[in-house]
Design a protein around this motif. Structure first.
Motif, PDB file in Angstrom:
ATOM      1  N   PRO A  59       0.819  -1.214   0.000  1.00 54.33           N
ATOM      2  CA  PRO A  59       0.000   0.000   0.000  1.00 54.33           C
ATOM      3  C   PRO A  59       0.858   1.272   0.000  1.00 54.33           C
ATOM      4  N   ALA A  60       1.972   1.249   0.720  1.00 51.18           N
ATOM      5  CA  ALA A  60       2.871   2.415   0.727  1.00 51.18           C
ATOM      6  C   ALA A  60       3.528   2.603  -0.627  1.00 51.18           C
ATOM      7  N   GLY A  61       3.843   1.515  -1.300  1.00 55.38           N
ATOM      8  CA  GLY A  61       4.504   1.580  -2.590  1.00 55.38           C
ATOM      9  C   GLY A  61       3.602   2.062  -3.710  1.00 55.38           C
ATOM     10  N   MET A  62       2.289   1.882  -3.548  1.00 51.47           N
ATOM     11  CA  MET A  62       1.357   2.335  -4.584  1.00 51.47           C
ATOM     12  C   MET A  62       1.488   3.831  -4.829  1.00 51.47           C
ATOM     13  N   GLY A  63       1.607   4.612  -3.753  1.00 50.87           N
ATOM     14  CA  GLY A  63       1.700   6.056  -3.909  1.00 50.87           C
ATOM     15  C   GLY A  63       3.120   6.571  -3.954  1.00 50.87           C
ATOM     16  N   ALA A  64       4.051   5.800  -3.419  1.00 55.26           N
ATOM     17  CA  ALA A  64       5.426   6.290  -3.296  1.00 55.26           C
ATOM     18  C   ALA A  64       6.246   6.120  -4.573  1.00 55.26           C
ATOM     19  N   ILE A  65       5.815   5.227  -5.452  1.00 54.56           N
ATOM     20  CA  ILE A  65       6.583   4.996  -6.685  1.00 54.56           C
ATOM     21  C   ILE A  65       5.787   5.549  -7.871  1.00 54.56           C
ATOM     22  N   HIS A  87      23.729 -10.948 -11.749  1.00 55.17           N
ATOM     23  CA  HIS A  87      24.585  -9.854 -12.192  1.00 55.17           C
ATOM     24  C   HIS A  87      23.794  -8.747 -12.888  1.00 55.17           C
ATOM     25  N   SER A  88      22.564  -8.533 -12.442  1.00 50.99           N
ATOM     26  CA  SER A  88      21.702  -7.531 -13.056  1.00 50.99           C
ATOM     27  C   SER A  88      21.434  -6.401 -12.053  1.00 50.99           C
ATOM     28  N   PRO A  89      21.438  -5.163 -12.520  1.00 52.04           N
ATOM     29  CA  PRO A  89      21.110  -4.058 -11.615  1.00 52.04           C
ATOM     30  C   PRO A  89      19.651  -4.087 -11.160  1.00 52.04           C
ATOM     31  N   ALA A  90      18.815  -4.821 -11.877  1.00 56.09           N
ATOM     32  CA  ALA A  90      17.404  -4.919 -11.476  1.00 56.09           C
ATOM     33  C   ALA A  90      17.272  -5.536 -10.086  1.00 56.09           C
ATOM     34  N   MET A  91      18.154  -6.482  -9.759  1.00 57.38           N
ATOM     35  CA  MET A  91      18.094  -7.096  -8.432  1.00 57.38           C
ATOM     36  C   MET A  91      18.385  -6.073  -7.342  1.00 57.38           C
ATOM     37  N   LEU A  92      19.277  -5.143  -7.609  1.00 55.82           N
ATOM     38  CA  LEU A  92      19.554  -4.075  -6.646  1.00 55.82           C
ATOM     39  C   LEU A  92      18.334  -3.187  -6.464  1.00 55.82           C
ATOM     40  N   LEU A  93      17.620  -2.911  -7.550  1.00 51.69           N
ATOM     41  CA  LEU A  93      16.406  -2.103  -7.455  1.00 51.69           C
ATOM     42  C   LEU A  93      15.313  -2.822  -6.671  1.00 51.69           C
ATOM     43  N   ILE A  94      15.170  -4.118  -6.914  1.00 48.09           N
ATOM     44  CA  ILE A  94      14.187  -4.910  -6.175  1.00 48.09           C
ATOM     45  C   ILE A  94      14.523  -4.898  -4.690  1.00 48.09           C
ATOM     46  N   ASN A  95      15.799  -5.091  -4.370  1.00 49.79           N
ATOM     47  CA  ASN A  95      16.234  -5.085  -2.980  1.00 49.79           C
ATOM     48  C   ASN A  95      15.968  -3.730  -2.328  1.00 49.79           C
ATOM     49  N   GLU A  96      16.264  -2.656  -3.036  1.00 48.40           N
ATOM     50  CA  GLU A  96      16.030  -1.314  -2.493  1.00 48.40           C
ATOM     51  C   GLU A  96      14.545  -1.067  -2.252  1.00 48.40           C
ATOM     52  N   ALA A  97      13.709  -1.417  -3.236  1.00 46.19           N
ATOM     53  CA  ALA A  97      12.272  -1.216  -3.089  1.00 46.19           C
ATOM     54  C   ALA A  97      11.711  -2.056  -1.945  1.00 46.19           C
ATOM     55  N   HIS A  98      12.213  -3.265  -1.796  1.00 45.11           N
ATOM     56  CA  HIS A  98      11.759  -4.128  -0.699  1.00 45.11           C
ATOM     57  C   HIS A  98      12.211  -3.579   0.656  1.00 45.11           C
ATOM     58  N   ARG A  99      13.456  -3.145   0.720  1.00 48.58           N
ATOM     59  CA  ARG A  99      13.989  -2.590   1.971  1.00 48.58           C
ATOM     60  C   ARG A  99      13.202  -1.354   2.412  1.00 48.58           C
ATOM     61  N   LYS A 100      12.774  -0.539   1.450  1.00 48.59           N
ATOM     62  CA  LYS A 100      12.005   0.671   1.770  1.00 48.59           C
ATOM     63  C   LYS A 100      10.535   0.369   2.050  1.00 48.59           C
ATOM     64  N   GLY A 101      10.142  -0.873   1.853  1.00 50.85           N
ATOM     65  CA  GLY A 101       8.759  -1.253   2.130  1.00 50.85           C
ATOM     66  C   GLY A 101       7.804  -0.924   1.001  1.00 50.85           C
ATOM     67  N   PHE A 102       8.302  -0.792  -0.223  1.00 56.15           N
ATOM     68  CA  PHE A 102       7.471  -0.419  -1.360  1.00 56.15           C
ATOM     69  C   PHE A 102       6.919  -1.622  -2.124  1.00 56.15           C
ATOM     70  N   VAL A 103       7.601  -2.766  -2.038  1.00 56.88           N
ATOM     71  CA  VAL A 103       7.132  -3.956  -2.758  1.00 56.88           C
ATOM     72  C   VAL A 103       7.242  -5.198  -1.875  1.00 56.88           C
ATOM     73  N   TYR A 104       6.341  -6.138  -2.140  1.00 56.05           N
ATOM     74  CA  TYR A 104       6.452  -7.478  -1.586  1.00 56.05           C
ATOM     75  C   TYR A 104       7.238  -8.300  -2.606  1.00 56.05           C
ATOM     76  N   VAL A 105       8.112  -9.157  -2.134  1.00 58.35           N
ATOM     77  CA  VAL A 105       8.904 -10.005  -3.028  1.00 58.35           C
ATOM     78  C   VAL A 105       8.590 -11.463  -2.703  1.00 58.35           C
ATOM     79  N   GLU A 106       8.295 -12.227  -3.745  1.00 55.25           N
ATOM     80  CA  GLU A 106       8.032 -13.655  -3.586  1.00 55.25           C
ATOM     81  C   GLU A 106       8.969 -14.438  -4.501  1.00 55.25           C
ATOM     82  N   VAL A 107       9.675 -15.388  -3.926  1.00 50.91           N
ATOM     83  CA  VAL A 107      10.536 -16.275  -4.698  1.00 50.91           C
ATOM     84  C   VAL A 107       9.951 -17.673  -4.560  1.00 50.91           C
ATOM     85  N   GLY A 108       9.783 -18.337  -5.674  1.00 48.07           N
ATOM     86  CA  GLY A 108       9.208 -19.674  -5.617  1.00 48.07           C
ATOM     87  C   GLY A 108       9.433 -20.427  -6.900  1.00 48.07           C
ATOM     88  N   LEU A 109       8.757 -21.557  -6.986  1.00 46.12           N
ATOM     89  CA  LEU A 109       8.799 -22.384  -8.193  1.00 46.12           C
ATOM     90  C   LEU A 109       7.412 -22.397  -8.799  1.00 46.12           C
TER      91      LEU A 109
END
Length: 122
Positions: A59-65, A87-109
């Protein structure tokens, strides 16, 4: 299986019911199998090939991004292969957005694909 587990459950105060003895047996067996180096290597390789990453905004990420922010590219991801983030900068962006509480991250199969392939292997 319950018939075999009944004497162990009856002889031990630790396992009151046969299903408790079976659960303990399953746990010990899984631990032993997971400690095998070849099994661990196979699981790592399988995960690397088939793991997916998904993100969705909090919910915070909806308005913050805003739409043209640098984090907007990782706001909505659905089942993207994890190996593509190596080796992609996208992973750094995902980590930053997750750390700031803007996105939920799910890793699975992908359950349907993973289950079918595992049954084919064995």
């Amino acid at each position: 299986p319950s018939d075999v587990a009944t004497p162990y459950a009856a002889a031990s105060a630790r396992y009151g019911k046969p299903r408790d003895a079976l659960a303990a047996c399953r746990h010990v067996l899984a631990t032993e199998i997971a400690a095998e180096p070849r099994v661990r290597r196979y699981v790592r390789e399988y995960f690397w090939e088939h793991a997916t990453l998904s993100t969705r905004p909090t919910p915070a990420g909806m308005g913050a991004i805003p739409p043209f922010d640098r984090l907007a590219v990782v706001k909505y991801l659905r089942e993207k292969p994890v190996r593509k983030f190596a080796h992609s900068p996208a992973m750094l962006l995902i980590n930053e957005a997750h750390r700031k509480g803007f996105v939920y991250v799910e890793v699975g199969l992908r359950a349907d694909k993973a289950r079918a392939e595992l049954f084919d292997e064995f």
